[in-house]
Design a protein around this motif. Structure first.
Motif, PDB file in Angstrom:
ATOM      1  N   GLY A  13      71.707   0.563   4.638  1.00 20.98           N
ATOM      2  CA  GLY A  13      72.677  -0.206   5.409  1.00 20.98           C
ATOM      3  C   GLY A  13      72.193  -0.484   6.817  1.00 20.98           C
ATOM      4  N   ARG A  14      71.617   0.538   7.475  1.00 22.48           N
ATOM      5  CA  ARG A  14      71.090   0.326   8.835  1.00 22.48           C
ATOM      6  C   ARG A  14      69.937  -0.676   8.824  1.00 22.48           C
ATOM      7  N   ARG A  15      69.028  -0.505   7.867  1.00 17.19           N
ATOM      8  CA  ARG A  15      67.864  -1.383   7.814  1.00 17.19           C
ATOM      9  C   ARG A  15      68.276  -2.822   7.476  1.00 17.19           C
ATOM     10  N   TYR A  16      69.232  -2.975   6.564  1.00 18.90           N
ATOM     11  CA  TYR A  16      69.659  -4.315   6.171  1.00 18.90           C
ATOM     12  C   TYR A  16      70.436  -4.988   7.295  1.00 18.90           C
ATOM     13  N   ALA A  17      71.254  -4.221   8.014  1.00 21.19           N
ATOM     14  CA  ALA A  17      71.970  -4.776   9.165  1.00 21.19           C
ATOM     15  C   ALA A  17      70.983  -5.264  10.218  1.00 21.19           C
ATOM     16  N   ALA A  18      69.949  -4.472  10.470  1.00 24.09           N
ATOM     17  CA  ALA A  18      68.920  -4.883  11.433  1.00 24.09           C
ATOM     18  C   ALA A  18      68.211  -6.141  10.957  1.00 24.09           C
ATOM     19  N   ALA A  19      67.904  -6.206   9.649  1.00 22.50           N
ATOM     20  CA  ALA A  19      67.196  -7.363   9.117  1.00 22.50           C
ATOM     21  C   ALA A  19      68.033  -8.636   9.227  1.00 22.50           C
ATOM     22  N   GLY A  57      65.958  -5.418  20.273  1.00 25.89           N
ATOM     23  CA  GLY A  57      66.095  -4.008  20.642  1.00 25.89           C
ATOM     24  C   GLY A  57      67.115  -3.283  19.789  1.00 25.89           C
ATOM     25  N   TYR A  58      68.210  -3.974  19.490  1.00 22.34           N
ATOM     26  CA  TYR A  58      69.260  -3.379  18.655  1.00 22.34           C
ATOM     27  C   TYR A  58      68.732  -3.089  17.248  1.00 22.34           C
ATOM     28  N   TRP A  60      65.634  -2.497  16.353  1.00 20.43           N
ATOM     29  CA  TRP A  60      64.738  -1.335  16.422  1.00 20.43           C
ATOM     30  C   TRP A  60      65.539  -0.045  16.520  1.00 20.43           C
ATOM     31  N   TRP A  61      66.599  -0.083  17.326  1.00 24.39           N
ATOM     32  CA  TRP A  61      67.424   1.111  17.514  1.00 24.39           C
ATOM     33  C   TRP A  61      68.094   1.522  16.194  1.00 24.39           C
ATOM     34  N   LEU A  62      68.584   0.528  15.456  1.00 27.93           N
ATOM     35  CA  LEU A  62      69.205   0.831  14.178  1.00 27.93           C
ATOM     36  C   LEU A  62      68.212   1.440  13.202  1.00 27.93           C
ATOM     37  N   ARG A  63      67.023   0.851  13.109  1.00 26.73           N
ATOM     38  CA  ARG A  63      66.015   1.341  12.175  1.00 26.73           C
ATOM     39  C   ARG A  63      65.561   2.744  12.544  1.00 26.73           C
ATOM     40  N   ALA A  64      65.697   3.100  13.825  1.00 22.75           N
ATOM     41  CA  ALA A  64      65.343   4.452  14.262  1.00 22.75           C
ATOM     42  C   ALA A  64      66.426   5.468  13.932  1.00 22.75           C
ATOM     43  N   ALA A  69      75.639   5.180  18.377  1.00 24.63           N
ATOM     44  CA  ALA A  69      75.396   4.820  19.770  1.00 24.63           C
ATOM     45  C   ALA A  69      74.998   3.358  19.876  1.00 24.63           C
ATOM     46  N   ALA A  70      74.210   2.878  18.935  1.00 25.21           N
ATOM     47  CA  ALA A  70      73.789   1.478  18.960  1.00 25.21           C
ATOM     48  C   ALA A  70      74.974   0.549  18.798  1.00 25.21           C
TER      49      ALA A  70
END
Length: 374
Positions: A13-19, A57-58, A60-64, A69-70
């Motif tokens: 979910g985090r990775r897909y949201a970032a993508a 930046g967002y 990258w932050w999500l994928r991390a 917090a993001a």
């Protein structure tokens, strides 16, 4: 604690949201610049560039893995970007569509990784703040669709959360099924281990004390035979050793030689000087050979047998042959334990085979074969 499927889904979910955020920022920036009149292109370009930089930046932050917090910072930054409508005359130019797309994708994708309360509050704060800024900027007087279009970010976020809840429940259900399957597998392994131990105990009793006592009971052996007491002692030692801690490896030749004293036969033994195998393998082969020799003594009507061992630690063959009366293997009752469990069963459990070739008046050949895996 989340199971493996649920944990992987949250990571996805985090990775897909970032993508999704990264994939949509380029066309959003293009829309912002295309719709801006010449006198406001520079100010719009600055706002769009800030949006693009934050999105990168967002993502990258999500994928991390810094999801909560993001999301909170994302709300603050997006609302800050929305205030650019006061500097770019976006309401008068009706150029708020790119900002509406920006917050809509933010409201939708923030439902895919934080808890429902966090995602819901983020969507309400982002869309609500955007509507408030549009209202202050007089969007309702210029074009009411500028406001109503922004409000639609909330239903979109709700639908996104509903879909994600269904997917997450499916992942949790998969985790429960996997846990139940693993528990059933573990219980099956324990039950099989218990059955294997019971079978081997039964085999040991059958091959040692039970056989010796049966031969005495039916008069096949005199109760005052000189070898009977030592044999009973060996039987007892064997039963005790079966409950002890086994070594990792054993010499099959040594085990075969040690068992010859107990069978009361003249055995022609032809083996290599040594053949070391995993202990369980060597013990099973030696026990199957001993039971075969015991059957010669009890049933073949001869006092002689030949044992031939060939091969190595990867592949071997052990032949036990006699020139006795022979028998028809197909006519042995299924209730008879000796060949079924003590010979064939033992070889099967170590991945080997036992082949019995015999006929009336032609003697018997028991061939034990084993090959290491791989």
């Amino acid at each position: 604690m989340a199971g493996e499927a649920a944990r992987l889904l949250e990571h996805f979910g985090r990775r897909y949201a970032a993508a999704v955020r990264l994939a949509t920022i380029a066309p959003i920036v293009a829309i912002a610049l295309f719709r801006a009149p010449p006198e406001n292109v520079a100010a719009t370009a600055v706002a769009a560039a800030a949006a693009a930089a934050w999105t990168c930046g967002y993502a990258w932050w999500l994928r991390a893995g810094r999801g909560h917090a993001a999301v909170a910072l994302d709300v603050v930054v997006l609302l800050g970007l929305y205030t650019s409508i006061f500097l770019t005359d976006a309401v008068e130019d009706r150029n708020t569509g790119w900002l509406r797309l920006l917050i809509t994708f933010a409201c939708v994708t923030c439902q895919w990784h934080p808890p429902p309360l966090v995602g819901g509050l983020a969507a309400v704060a982002t869309a609500g703040g955007a509507v408030a800024f549009l209202t202050v900027a007089g969007a309702a007087q210029v074009d009411n669709t500028l406001v109503t279009g922004t409000v639609w970010a909330l239903p979109a976020a709700g639908l996104s959360r509903a879909a994600w809840v269904l997917v997450h429940r499916a992942a949790e259900r998969a985790d429960r099924m996997a846990a139940e399957a693993e528990r059933a597998r573990a219980e099956s392994q324990v039950a099989e281990a218990v059955r294997a131990e019971e079978r081997e105990l039964g085999n040991s009793l059958h091959d040692t004390a039970a056989t010796t006592l049966l031969m005495v009971g039916i008069g096949q052996v005199r109760s005052d035979a000189e070898w009977l007491a030592p044999q009973a002692s060996r039987d007892l030692d064997r039963l005790r050793s079966d409950n002890g801690r086994a070594p990792l490896h054993a010499d099959l030749v040594e085990l075969l030689s040690a068992d010859l004293d107990s069978v009361q036969l003249t055995v022609d033994l032809d083996t290599p000087a040594e053949l070391r195998l995993p202990f369980e393998v060597a013990r099973a082969i030696a026990d199957a050979a001993r039971e075969s020799l015991t059957n010669v003594r009890r049933h073949a009507g001869t006092t002689r047998a030949a044992v031939r061992l060939s091969g190595d630690a990867r592949s071997l063959r052990l032949d036990i042959a006699d020139q006795g009366t022979g028998f028809s293997p197909s006519e042995v009752p299924a209730t008879r334990r000796g060949l079924r469990e003590s010979v064939r069963g033992r070889m099967s459990r170590i991945g080997g085979t036992a082949t019995i070739t015999s006929a009336e008046g032609e003697g018997t050949l028991v061939r034990l074969e084993w090959r290491a895996d791989g």
